[in-house]
Motif scaffolding. Structure first.
Motif, PDB file in Angstrom:
ATOM      1  N   PHE A  85       0.845  -1.108   0.202  1.00  0.00           N
ATOM      2  CA  PHE A  85      -0.020   0.073  -0.067  1.00  0.00           C
ATOM      3  C   PHE A  85       0.847   1.299   0.009  1.00  0.00           C
ATOM      4  O   PHE A  85       0.210   2.365   0.020  1.00  0.00           O
ATOM      5  CB  PHE A  85      -0.963  -0.099   1.358  1.00  0.00           C
ATOM      6  CG  PHE A  85      -1.611  -1.249   1.513  1.00  0.00           C
ATOM      7  CD1 PHE A  85      -2.732  -1.707   0.703  1.00  0.00           C
ATOM      8  CD2 PHE A  85      -1.114  -1.957   2.593  1.00  0.00           C
ATOM      9  CE1 PHE A  85      -3.264  -2.844   0.846  1.00  0.00           C
ATOM     10  CE2 PHE A  85      -1.768  -3.228   2.661  1.00  0.00           C
ATOM     11  CZ  PHE A  85      -2.879  -3.665   2.037  1.00  0.00           C
ATOM     12  N   SER A  86       2.221   1.213  -0.097  1.00  0.00           N
ATOM     13  CA  SER A  86       3.048   2.313  -0.060  1.00  0.00           C
ATOM     14  C   SER A  86       3.823   2.634  -1.226  1.00  0.00           C
ATOM     15  O   SER A  86       3.815   4.048  -1.463  1.00  0.00           O
ATOM     16  CB  SER A  86       3.964   2.131   0.929  1.00  0.00           C
ATOM     17  OG  SER A  86       4.865   1.005   0.818  1.00  0.00           O
ATOM     18  N   ASP A  87       4.198   1.761  -2.166  1.00  0.00           N
ATOM     19  CA  ASP A  87       4.840   2.125  -3.198  1.00  0.00           C
ATOM     20  C   ASP A  87       3.942   2.070  -4.526  1.00  0.00           C
ATOM     21  O   ASP A  87       3.670   0.981  -5.075  1.00  0.00           O
ATOM     22  CB  ASP A  87       5.850   0.800  -3.540  1.00  0.00           C
ATOM     23  CG  ASP A  87       6.726   1.445  -4.750  1.00  0.00           C
ATOM     24  OD1 ASP A  87       6.544   2.286  -5.578  1.00  0.00           O
ATOM     25  OD2 ASP A  87       7.765   0.466  -4.846  1.00  0.00           O
ATOM     26  N   ARG A  88       3.384   3.457  -4.875  1.00  0.00           N
ATOM     27  CA  ARG A  88       2.362   3.381  -6.019  1.00  0.00           C
ATOM     28  C   ARG A  88       2.916   2.830  -7.217  1.00  0.00           C
ATOM     29  O   ARG A  88       2.210   2.589  -8.143  1.00  0.00           O
ATOM     30  CB  ARG A  88       1.949   4.883  -5.943  1.00  0.00           C
ATOM     31  CG  ARG A  88       1.419   5.443  -4.685  1.00  0.00           C
ATOM     32  CD  ARG A  88       1.253   7.205  -4.827  1.00  0.00           C
ATOM     33  NE  ARG A  88       0.256   7.686  -5.781  1.00  0.00           N
ATOM     34  CZ  ARG A  88      -1.009   7.440  -5.474  1.00  0.00           C
ATOM     35  NH1 ARG A  88      -1.657   7.142  -4.515  1.00  0.00           N
ATOM     36  NH2 ARG A  88      -1.708   8.200  -6.381  1.00  0.00           N
ATOM     37  N   ALA A  89       4.035   2.900  -7.540  1.00  0.00           N
ATOM     38  CA  ALA A  89       4.558   2.547  -8.847  1.00  0.00           C
ATOM     39  C   ALA A  89       5.127   1.024  -8.550  1.00  0.00           C
ATOM     40  O   ALA A  89       5.650   0.537 -10.004  1.00  0.00           O
ATOM     41  CB  ALA A  89       5.606   3.453  -9.391  1.00  0.00           C
ATOM     42  N   GLY A  90       5.097   0.480  -7.603  1.00  0.00           N
ATOM     43  CA  GLY A  90       5.507  -0.852  -7.340  1.00  0.00           C
ATOM     44  C   GLY A  90       4.725  -1.798  -7.767  1.00  0.00           C
ATOM     45  O   GLY A  90       3.610  -1.607  -7.982  1.00  0.00           O
ATOM     46  N   ALA A  91       5.092  -3.277  -7.645  1.00  0.00           N
ATOM     47  CA  ALA A  91       4.246  -4.237  -8.015  1.00  0.00           C
ATOM     48  C   ALA A  91       3.404  -4.599  -6.862  1.00  0.00           C
ATOM     49  O   ALA A  91       3.570  -4.243  -5.515  1.00  0.00           O
ATOM     50  CB  ALA A  91       5.009  -5.491  -8.126  1.00  0.00           C
ATOM     51  N   ASN A  92       2.011  -4.981  -7.214  1.00  0.00           N
ATOM     52  CA  ASN A  92       1.026  -5.279  -6.252  1.00  0.00           C
ATOM     53  C   ASN A  92       0.592  -4.173  -5.500  1.00  0.00           C
ATOM     54  O   ASN A  92      -0.050  -4.129  -4.313  1.00  0.00           O
ATOM     55  CB  ASN A  92       1.684  -6.554  -5.470  1.00  0.00           C
ATOM     56  CG  ASN A  92       2.322  -7.511  -5.821  1.00  0.00           C
ATOM     57  OD1 ASN A  92       1.727  -8.290  -6.695  1.00  0.00           O
ATOM     58  ND2 ASN A  92       3.782  -7.597  -5.543  1.00  0.00           N
ATOM     59  N   ILE A 138     -12.013  -2.162  -3.587  1.00  0.00           N
ATOM     60  CA  ILE A 138     -10.686  -2.753  -3.533  1.00  0.00           C
ATOM     61  C   ILE A 138      -9.998  -3.010  -4.906  1.00  0.00           C
ATOM     62  O   ILE A 138     -10.355  -3.562  -5.688  1.00  0.00           O
ATOM     63  CB  ILE A 138     -10.166  -3.838  -2.729  1.00  0.00           C
ATOM     64  CG1 ILE A 138     -11.040  -3.968  -1.317  1.00  0.00           C
ATOM     65  CG2 ILE A 138      -8.650  -4.263  -2.588  1.00  0.00           C
ATOM     66  CD1 ILE A 138     -12.345  -4.422  -1.268  1.00  0.00           C
ATOM     67  N   ARG A 139      -8.784  -1.893  -5.211  1.00  0.00           N
ATOM     68  CA  ARG A 139      -8.330  -2.035  -6.564  1.00  0.00           C
ATOM     69  C   ARG A 139      -6.991  -2.971  -6.306  1.00  0.00           C
ATOM     70  O   ARG A 139      -5.887  -2.377  -5.971  1.00  0.00           O
ATOM     71  CB  ARG A 139      -7.939  -0.685  -7.050  1.00  0.00           C
ATOM     72  CG  ARG A 139      -9.446   0.080  -7.572  1.00  0.00           C
ATOM     73  CD  ARG A 139      -9.003   1.300  -7.914  1.00  0.00           C
ATOM     74  NE  ARG A 139      -8.384   1.269  -9.358  1.00  0.00           N
ATOM     75  CZ  ARG A 139      -7.684   1.957  -9.967  1.00  0.00           C
ATOM     76  NH1 ARG A 139      -7.246   3.001  -9.162  1.00  0.00           N
ATOM     77  NH2 ARG A 139      -7.054   1.760 -10.959  1.00  0.00           N
ATOM     78  N   PHE A 140      -6.886  -4.171  -6.728  1.00  0.00           N
ATOM     79  CA  PHE A 140      -5.524  -5.087  -6.751  1.00  0.00           C
ATOM     80  C   PHE A 140      -4.912  -4.901  -7.862  1.00  0.00           C
ATOM     81  O   PHE A 140      -5.447  -4.770  -9.046  1.00  0.00           O
ATOM     82  CB  PHE A 140      -6.066  -6.748  -6.665  1.00  0.00           C
ATOM     83  CG  PHE A 140      -6.712  -6.915  -5.338  1.00  0.00           C
ATOM     84  CD1 PHE A 140      -5.994  -7.292  -4.144  1.00  0.00           C
ATOM     85  CD2 PHE A 140      -8.037  -7.000  -5.507  1.00  0.00           C
ATOM     86  CE1 PHE A 140      -6.695  -7.742  -2.955  1.00  0.00           C
ATOM     87  CE2 PHE A 140      -8.739  -7.463  -4.064  1.00  0.00           C
ATOM     88  CZ  PHE A 140      -8.114  -7.777  -2.924  1.00  0.00           C
ATOM     89  N   GLY A 141      -3.595  -4.516  -7.497  1.00  0.00           N
ATOM     90  CA  GLY A 141      -2.611  -4.524  -8.715  1.00  0.00           C
ATOM     91  C   GLY A 141      -2.666  -3.151  -9.543  1.00  0.00           C
ATOM     92  O   GLY A 141      -3.036  -3.372 -10.732  1.00  0.00           O
TER      93      GLY A 141
END
Length: 777
Positions: A85-92, A138-141
Motif C-alpha cells: 500500500f506504499s509504493d504506488r509505482a511498485g508491483a502489487n 479494493i483495487r488490486f494491482g
C-alpha cells in the motif's frame, strides 16, 4: 452428508469456510443481509501472470458499523504476491476506498483468518460507517502509476476465490457473503516438454510413453500445438514416427509399446528443426527383474484440507498428468470430517486398478511438534478408523474419544487394536517429526528425507543416532494440486516435490505394503530428471543372517545368504562385505556418495578428473532451523579478478522470479533461497588457473585463488542445529556419463549398526538416496 463430485472442489470441512460457527448470522435471511461483492474482470487468468482487479463490496441491509470490518481471504497454498500500500509505482500496489468517504484502516496478514483461508487482507471502518448500498472498492494491482499489476498464483485452480467475509455489526463474527467472487487460474503456453517412461519392464511387456508440455511454472499446458519426431535409443515396437499435440489436451499417452530385447531404452521428442525438445527417463528391460520399479508420491493434500483442487482431481492428476504408479491423500487429520474420510475411502477404491494405478488409504497425523510432530499413516484397506491428533477444525465431536494426542499414543492405539498392517513415515513439514519423542519401528518404517518443503537428511541422521532402522522415502507433500509433479512456484516451498521408487514384484496394494515394511525403496528429489535406476546390494564372503523385519523389535526369522538388498538388516557374524552399485540416470552423474551412517566413506566419480577444467561450481545448502520458517536466503554474487566469466548456468533455480545472471564478463549475481535443499551456480572461466574468485552472500564471504580450487570442495560451514554451508569445487567442463557401476569393500565395525547407503548427485542438481542396508556384527 453426501459429497458429490461437482462440489468436491469446493468442499469445506468446517461447513462455513473457517469462519464463526456460532450461528449468529448463519441463517439464509441473515446471509442476504450481509451485502454482496463483485469482481471485475472475471474469467480465465494465466498462472503467474500480472493482473489488475477491482473488487467492489456493497453493504447490505445491516450496513457496516463503526469498527466493523471485511476480510478478503486467499488460501494458504496460494503463492500470489501479497498486496502492498506504499509504493504506488511498485508491483502489487493496492488502493482501498469507501464510497461515502469513511476512513478505512487496512493491512495484509498471511495468518489473519482460520485455515485454509488464512492469507488475509483486513479492512476496518475506523471513522464513520457504511449505510446499505454504500461500497468499499479494493483495487488490486493498480497500474495507474506505472506498476506491473498483481502477480497471480503460479498454479492452476478453478475456482480461485477472493473470499469475502463480513463483520457488519462489529462483533468480530465474520460470515461469508453469498456468491463469492471468483476467477479461474489456467496454465500458460508450454515452456518445455516432458517425456516419461516406466523405469522397468520385462521383454515383451506392454508399457506406455507419457508426453506433456509444461508452462514456465510446471503446470501441464493445454495450449500445446506442435509436432515432434519420436526417436528411441533402441527398437520399440508400436512407437509411431511422429506425435502431435493439439490445443485443449494436457497430455498424450501412447499405450501398447513393447521392447523385446534386454537393455536400456530412452525416447526423445525431436522438433522439425532437429532440436531435442525432451528426453525420457531411462527404461530398463530385463527378463530376470524379480523386483520391478514403480514410482509413488504418497504424501499430499487437496482443497478439502489445506491444498488445492478436489480430492478427485488430486487422484486424477497423479494418474494422468504426473504420471505416477501409486498415490495417497494425506490430509491434516484435524480438518478431516467423518464425511470426508468416507469420501476418501470411496475415491481410493474407485481409482484403484491393480497393475495400472494404486490409491492408498491414509492421512497425516498432524500433532504438535512437542507431542511427536507430523506422521504419515497408511492403511492397506479402506474402512479403517482415523485416529486424529485433535478435532481442532472438526466440529463433530462424536468420535473424539478415538483421538491420539501424542505420536506415542498413536502407535500404542495401533498396537492395542492389533493393526499390525499399518505403516507410518516420519516427515518434516509445518510441524517436524521429533522421532526422539516417539518412534515405534513396528509401524514407523521410514523417514521422509525430501519434499517440496526442502531436504531433510538430518531426519535420517536422527534415526541413526537413536539406533532406529528406517528406510528412506521422498514425496511431494504437495499443496498445489499437482501430486507426483509438484513444483515450488513462488511461495515458501523451496523445492520440487520428491518421488519414491518402490521395488516390488507387481503393482498391487499387498505388494506395496510388503515393500514399505521391508524398506525396499529409494527416494529422489523428483522432477523430470528425478527417476533414476538404482540397484544396490551387499555381498558377503560367508553366509549371513538376513532379515526383512528388525530382529531388535521381536522374533524374526532370518534367511541365510550372501547377498542383501537395500532395506535388509544383516547379522554378519564373520567374513567380509562388499558393496555393489549400478546407476542409470536421465542427466549426467556428478558423483555417488557412499555413507556408513552419518559418515561419508567413499565418493565415486564416473567422469575423468580434470584439474585444468575451467568450470567452477558454487553451491549452497541449508535450513535456518527445523520448523516452518526454515528458509535461508543466499542472494549474492561471485566476481573474478584477472580472469573472465564466459558463461553461467544455474543449479536448482526452481522459481523463475529468482535468477542467476552474468553481469559483464567478471561478475555473476543471483537471488536464491534454500529450505534444506541445495542450489548453486556453475561458472565457466576463460582460464582455469588464473586470478581470484570473490563470493559475497549474507552468510558466506570468501576470497579464493582460482588455481587452488580443486575437485574436492572447499567448504565454508555456517551450520547451527542444521547444516548450512557454501562449497566451491572444480567440475569437468562437460559431463556425459549417465550410467555407472562400481564395487567397494565395506569395513563393518564390531559395535553397533553400519547403515550403508548411497546418495546420488546429478549434474543438474537432482539427488536420490537409497534406503540403507543395515550391517552389524
Amino acid at each position: 452428508m453426501t459429497l458429490s463430485d461437482a462440489d468436491a472442489s469446493r468442499h469445506d470441512p468446517l461447513g462455513v469456510g473457517g469462519e464463526n460457527t456460532s450461528g449468529t448470522l448463519c441463517d439464509a435471511v441473515a446471509a442476504d443481509r450481509l451485502g454482496h461483492a463483485v469482481l471485475h474482470p472475471t474469467g480465465d487468468v494465466e498462472a503467474g501472470s500480472w493482473q489488475s482487479f477491482d473488487l467492489v463490496y456493497t453493504a447490505g441491509p445491516y450496513g457496516i458499523d463503526d469498527s466493523g470490518s471485511l476480510r478478503i481471504c486467499f488460501r494458504f497454498a496460494s503463492d500470489q504476491s501479497p498486496p502492498q500500500f506504499s509504493d504506488r509505482a511498485g508491483a502489487n500496489f493496492t488502493e482501498i476506498s469507501a464510497s461515502n468517504g469513511a476512513v478505512l484502516e487496512y493491512r495484509f496478514d498471511p495468518k489473519g483468518n482460520v485455515r485454509p483461508w488464512d492469507r488475509t487482507l483486513y479492512i476496518k471502518v475506523v471513522k464513520g460507517y457504511l449505510l446499505p448500498g454504500d461500497t468499499i472498492t479494493i483495487r488490486f494491482g493498480v497500474r495507474d502509476h506505472g506498476g506491473p499489476g498483481m502477480r497471480m498464483q503460479t498454479f492452476c485452480e478453478d475456482p480461485f476465490e477472493f473470499r469475502v467475509l463480513v463483520d457488519p455489526i462489529a462483533t468480530f463474527n465474520y460470515q461469508p457473503v453469498p456468491d463469492q467472487p471468483k476467477i479461474a487460474i489456467v496454465p500458460g503456453a508450454p515452456a518445455r516438454y516432458v517425456a516419461t517412461l516406466p523405469t522397468g519392464a520385462r521383454p515383451g511387456q506392454p508399457f506406455a510413453l507419457h508426453l506433456k508440455g509444461e508452462d514456465v511454472w510446471g503446470n501441464p499446458s493445454d495450449k500445446c500445438d506442435a509436432s515432434f519426431a519420436l526417436r528411441a535409443t533402441g527398437p520399440v515396437q508400436g512407437l509411431p514416427d511422429t506425435v502431435s499435440f493439439a490445443p485443449g489436451s494436457r497430455f498424450l499417452r501412447l499405450d501398447g509399446l513393447t521392447v523385446e530385447d534386454p537393455g536400456v531404452v530412452e525416447i526423445a521428442l525431436v522438433s522439425e528443426d532437429g532440436v531435442e525438445a525432451a528426453r525420457s527417463n531411462p527404461l530398463e528391460v530385463a527378463a530376470d527383474m524379480d523386483l520391478m520399479p514403480f514410482w509413488a508420491d504418497l504424501h499430499g493434500q487437496s482443497a478439502e484440507t489445506i491444498g488445492t483442487g478436489s480430492a478427485r482431481a488430486y487422484f486424477a492428476f497423479a494418474r494422468d498428468l504426473a504420471p505416477v504408479d501409486a498415490i495417497s491423500h494425506q490430509g491434516n487429520d484435524f480438518q478431516i470430517t467423518n464425511e470426508f474420510w468416507a469420501h476418501l475411502d470411496r475415491l481410493t477404491d474407485e481409482f484403484e486398478v491393480p497393475g495400472r494405478f494404486l490409491a492408498i488409504p491414509g492421512y497425516e497425523w498432524s500433532g504438535n511438534t512437542g507431542l511427536g510432530g507430523d506422521r504419515n499413516v497408511y492403511f492397506p484397506e479402506t474402512g479403517r478408523q482415523i485416529r486424529r491428533s485433535s478435532h481442532a477444525l472438526v466440529p463433530d465431536l462424536s468420535d473424539v474419544d478415538t483421538d491420539a494426542t501424542t505420536a506415542g499414543d498413536l502407535f500404542e492405539a495401533f498396537a492395542e487394536a492389533g493393526e499390525w498392517d499399518v505403516v507410518c513415515y516420519a516427515h518434516c513439514g509445518g510441524r517436524y517429526a521429533d522421532i526422539a519423542v516417539a518412534h515405534d519401528g513396528r509401524f514407523e518404517k521410514s523417514v521422509e528425507v525430501h519434499s517440496s518443503w526442502g531436504t531433510f537428511e538430518w531426519l535420517l541422521h536422527d534415526a541413526f543416532e537413536l539406533g532406529y532402522r528406517v528406510g528412506v522415502v521422498a514425496n511431494s507433500d504437495g499443496h498445489k494440486g499437482r501430486p507426483g509433479a509438484s513444483y515450488p512456484g513462488a511461495g515458501k516451498f523451496g523445492a520440487i516435490g520428491g518421488l519414491t521408487c518402490l521395488l516390488m514384484p507387481e503393482l498391487t496394494r499387498a505388494a506395496l505394503f510388503d515393500c514399505l515394511r521391508k524398506r525396499r525403496h529409494y527416494g529422489s528429489t523428483g522432477g523430470p530428471m528425478g527417476r533414476p535406476i538404482i540397484a544396490l546390494e551387499a555381498r558377503f564372503s560367508e553366509p549371513a543372517d538376513i532379515y526383512d523385519d528388525d530382529p531388535a523389535l521381536g522374533p524374526s526369522d532370518p534367511v541365510r545368504g550372501q547377498r542383501a538388498l537395500m532395506g535388509h538388516i544383516v547379522h554378519l557374524r564373520s567374513g567380509t562385505a562388499e558393496l555393489h552399485a549400478r546407476l542409470r540416470t536421465a542427466s549426467p552423474i556428478e558423483r555417488v556418495d557412499v555413507f556408513n551412517g552419518k559418515s561419508l566413506i567413499a565418493t565415486h566419480r564416473p567422469h575423468a578428473v580434470d584439474p585444468s577444467a575451467r568450470r567452477i561450481r558454487i553451491e549452497w545448502e541449508g535450513a535456518e532451523y527445523r520448523g516452518r520458517f526454515r528458509q535461508v536466503v543466499w542472494d549474492g554474487s561471485a566476481a573474478v579478478t584477472d580472469n573472465r566469466i564466459v558463461d553461467v548456468r544455474p543449479v536448482n533455480f526452481f522459481n523463475p522470479d529468482k535468477r542467476l545472471e552474468r553481469v559483464g564478463d567478471t561478475k555473476a549475481q543471483w537471488q536464491s533461497l534454500t529450505t534444506g535443499n541445495v542450489a548453486g551456480a556453475d561458472l565457466w572461466l576463460s582460464e582455469a588457473g588464473r586470478g581470484k574468485l570473490t563470493i559475497d552472500t549474507p552468510l558466506v564471504k570468501a576470497n579464493l585463488d582460482i588455481a587452488a580450487i580443486g575437485v574436492e570442495a572447499t567448504t565454508f560451514d555456517q551450520s547451527g542445529d542444521l547444516p548450512r554451508w557454501l562449497r566451491v569445487s572444480r567440475l569437468p567442463e562437460t559431463m556425459d556419463v549417465r550410467e555407472t557401476t562400481f564395487a567397494m569393500p565395506v569395513q563393518v565395525s564390531d559395535a553397533g549398526d553400519n547403515p550403508i547407503y548411497l546418495r546420488l548427485v546429478q549434474e543438474d542438481g537432482t539427488r536420490a538416496w537409497t534406503s540403507p542396508i543395515y550391517l552389524y556384527r
